[in-house]
Design a protein around this motif. Sequence first.
Motif, mmCIF file in Angstrom:
data_model
loop_
_atom_site.group_PDB
_atom_site.id
_atom_site.type_symbol
_atom_site.label_atom_id
_atom_site.label_comp_id
_atom_site.label_asym_id
_atom_site.label_seq_id
_atom_site.Cartn_x
_atom_site.Cartn_y
_atom_site.Cartn_z
ATOM 1 N N ALA A 10 -2.091 -0.585 -4.206
ATOM 2 C CA ALA A 10 -1.211 -0.716 -3.040
ATOM 3 C C ALA A 10 -1.985 -1.422 -1.932
ATOM 4 C CB ALA A 10 -0.734 0.661 -2.591
ATOM 5 N N ASP A 11 -1.712 -2.697 -1.793
ATOM 6 C CA ASP A 11 -2.462 -3.553 -0.865
ATOM 7 C C ASP A 11 -2.308 -3.052 0.573
ATOM 8 O OD1 ASP A 11 -3.463 -5.873 0.550
ATOM 9 O OD2 ASP A 11 -3.076 -7.029 -1.271
ATOM 10 N N GLY A 12 -3.442 -2.758 1.211
ATOM 11 C CA GLY A 12 -3.419 -2.418 2.641
ATOM 12 C C GLY A 12 -2.692 -1.138 2.990
ATOM 13 N N GLY A 57 -11.673 -8.329 2.355
ATOM 14 C CA GLY A 57 -10.510 -9.170 2.099
ATOM 15 C C GLY A 57 -9.836 -8.695 0.818
ATOM 16 N N THR A 58 -8.613 -9.178 0.590
ATOM 17 C CA THR A 58 -7.893 -8.797 -0.627
ATOM 18 C C THR A 58 -8.660 -9.214 -1.873
ATOM 19 O OG1 THR A 58 -5.752 -8.860 0.455
ATOM 20 C CG2 THR A 58 -5.750 -9.184 -1.926
ATOM 21 N N ASP A 59 -9.301 -10.380 -1.825
ATOM 22 C CA ASP A 59 -10.045 -10.874 -2.985
ATOM 23 C C ASP A 59 -11.209 -9.938 -3.333
ATOM 24 O OD1 ASP A 59 -11.256 -11.561 -0.605
ATOM 25 O OD2 ASP A 59 -11.305 -13.710 -0.991
ATOM 26 N N VAL A 304 1.102 -4.144 -5.422
ATOM 27 C CA VAL A 304 2.201 -4.131 -4.448
ATOM 28 C C VAL A 304 1.650 -4.584 -3.100
ATOM 29 C CG1 VAL A 304 3.933 -2.717 -3.302
ATOM 30 C CG2 VAL A 304 3.347 -2.256 -5.682
ATOM 31 N N LYS A 305 2.157 -5.706 -2.610
ATOM 32 C CA LYS A 305 1.571 -6.341 -1.435
ATOM 33 C C LYS A 305 2.082 -5.815 -0.100
ATOM 34 C CE LYS A 305 -0.759 -9.636 0.698
ATOM 35 N NZ LYS A 305 -2.228 -9.541 0.716
ATOM 36 N N ALA A 306 3.337 -5.345 -0.053
ATOM 37 C CA ALA A 306 4.083 -5.271 1.211
ATOM 38 C C ALA A 306 3.481 -4.372 2.294
ATOM 39 C CB ALA A 306 5.523 -4.856 0.919
ATOM 40 N N ALA A 307 2.770 -3.302 1.913
ATOM 41 C CA ALA A 307 2.199 -2.424 2.949
ATOM 42 C C ALA A 307 1.205 -3.199 3.809
ATOM 43 C CB ALA A 307 1.524 -1.220 2.305
ATOM 44 N N ASP A 308 0.502 -4.123 3.180
ATOM 45 C CA ASP A 308 -0.458 -4.951 3.915
ATOM 46 C C ASP A 308 0.255 -5.835 4.937
ATOM 47 O OD1 ASP A 308 -3.083 -6.270 4.316
ATOM 48 O OD2 ASP A 308 -2.071 -7.981 3.405
ATOM 49 N N LEU A 309 1.398 -6.393 4.540
ATOM 50 C CA LEU A 309 2.151 -7.266 5.450
ATOM 51 C C LEU A 309 2.600 -6.482 6.680
ATOM 52 C CD1 LEU A 309 4.421 -9.081 2.819
ATOM 53 C CD2 LEU A 309 2.212 -9.843 3.719
ATOM 54 N N CYS A 347 -6.128 1.397 -3.424
ATOM 55 C CA CYS A 347 -5.814 0.271 -2.530
ATOM 56 C C CYS A 347 -7.038 -0.652 -2.458
ATOM 57 C CB CYS A 347 -5.528 0.748 -1.115
ATOM 58 S SG CYS A 347 -4.549 2.248 -0.993
ATOM 59 N N ASP A 348 -6.788 -1.903 -2.099
ATOM 60 C CA ASP A 348 -7.907 -2.848 -1.963
ATOM 61 C C ASP A 348 -8.607 -2.713 -0.613
ATOM 62 O OD1 ASP A 348 -5.677 -3.796 -0.631
ATOM 63 O OD2 ASP A 348 -6.009 -5.896 -1.173
ATOM 64 N N HIS A 349 -7.908 -2.147 0.372
ATOM 65 C CA HIS A 349 -8.456 -1.938 1.726
ATOM 66 C C HIS A 349 -7.364 -1.273 2.554
ATOM 67 C CE1 HIS A 349 -5.844 -5.185 2.979
ATOM 68 N NE2 HIS A 349 -6.291 -5.870 1.934
ATOM 69 N N SER A 350 -7.721 -0.812 3.754
ATOM 70 C CA SER A 350 -6.733 -0.314 4.712
ATOM 71 C C SER A 350 -6.306 -1.473 5.613
ATOM 72 C CB SER A 350 -7.348 0.782 5.594
ATOM 73 O OG SER A 350 -7.694 1.911 4.815
ATOM 74 N N ASP A 357 -5.049 -5.858 11.160
ATOM 75 C CA ASP A 357 -5.964 -6.571 10.261
ATOM 76 C C ASP A 357 -6.604 -5.523 9.357
ATOM 77 O OD1 ASP A 357 -7.423 -8.562 9.067
ATOM 78 O OD2 ASP A 357 -8.316 -9.310 10.925
ATOM 79 N N HIS A 358 -7.425 -5.971 8.413
ATOM 80 C CA HIS A 358 -8.078 -5.030 7.511
ATOM 81 C C HIS A 358 -9.140 -4.249 8.279
ATOM 82 C CE1 HIS A 358 -7.110 -8.113 4.091
ATOM 83 N NE2 HIS A 358 -6.080 -7.816 4.844
ATOM 84 N N SER A 359 -9.318 -2.984 7.894
ATOM 85 C CA SER A 359 -10.362 -2.176 8.522
ATOM 86 C C SER A 359 -11.248 -1.591 7.436
ATOM 87 C CB SER A 359 -9.730 -1.038 9.329
ATOM 88 O OG SER A 359 -9.211 -0.064 8.444
#
Length: 414
Positions: A10-12, A57-59, A304-309, A347-350, A357-359
Amino acid sequence: MKTRGMLIIADGLGDRPILELDGKTPLEAASTPNLDRLAYGGIVGIVDPYAPGVPCGTDVGTLCALGYDPFKYYKGRGPIEALGAGLQLEAGDVAFRCNFATIDEQGLVVDRRAGRIREGTSELASSLNNICLGEDTVAFFAPGTEHRAVLALRGSGLSPAVSDSDPGTACEGRPMRKIYPLDNTPEAAKTARLLQEFLDIAQEKLRRHPVNLAREAAGLPPANAILTRGAGIINTIPPLAKRYKGIKGALVAGEKTVLAIGKMVGLDIFSGEGITGSYDFDPVAKARLALDLVNKVDLVIIHVKAADLAGHDGRWDLKIKVVEKLDLLVGALMEGLPAGVHVAITCDHSTPCSVRDHSGDPVPTAIWGPAVRSDFQTYFGERSCAGGGLGRITGSAFFNVLMDLLGFTSKLGA
Ligand SMILES: [Zn+2]
């Protein structure tokens, strides 16, 4: 014994307390019966994607979530973007992120994005693809979204240690930068020479290109130069199968960077109707595809990208909606899940809404399934996960734990 698994990334998703939610995070405030079911019957924990307090970063975060040490394999953003744009890269290729830009007669950058050009970029890009440069080097070029594009140089003895031609954001009016080597190796010198040659050829070709002549006639800024940045070299990444007893994996995702990483680590990748990387993703379509795949492979990864957006947009209200959609996805998965299959989420990050932004905050995780020694946590949220049986571990440790539960790890020692 080997068993099968599903891993949701779950991205972000991770967030921080929000005043308007009485200090709850969007995940804590959302209604998530299915995620809570994973927490109740499974084991939870918090994960530092790379290390405590380091925003990824996501990568980088995705590589960590798949058990890789990013700094062993990760060299610059260019290669990942290039793979994402569909360039077939080989080990040793040097890749760059590019912009189509507008320069004036003096070579000053007038518009770094060529008026955010949308149409004609495929034609422009194909005129720059497959160009034989000197010294046995070939340039491959592909369009990305809007003004973005990617370049890869293939030849012997190339290096990513070269400067950018991009003068940087908000630097309109400055000249395009000349390329120079960033160290004193012959490889860097050669690459700088060939990249400059490519950029000069590109200007010449783009200046006369029909797409640009038409743009000028219509009063639009021509895409008459290429700005490069983010040079990186393609390293051979050992596929997951090599690291984990021949595991066969599939990835369901809509986001280009993540699909590119999937390809790099040897996953079969799946996109399609409803499998988008935005708010409008179809949770049931994603779950159905994953359920179909879990009968064919050992591990299905669902991104799943949307939480990051929502985090980047600073919209906790949208993030709650996304979390509830994610919960529907988990519900649909659990409903059709064959017996014995494990389900994990990380998740890949918060991406906190307050930060936009990412934390470096740790992310909530859970693993559910027959091999799991469940703990006493009953809700899936940042704080309840902090008290779970997995404790606080890194992204790659989390992936190892999952692989071990599924029976794909090898013993250390005799
Ligand atoms: Zn991300």
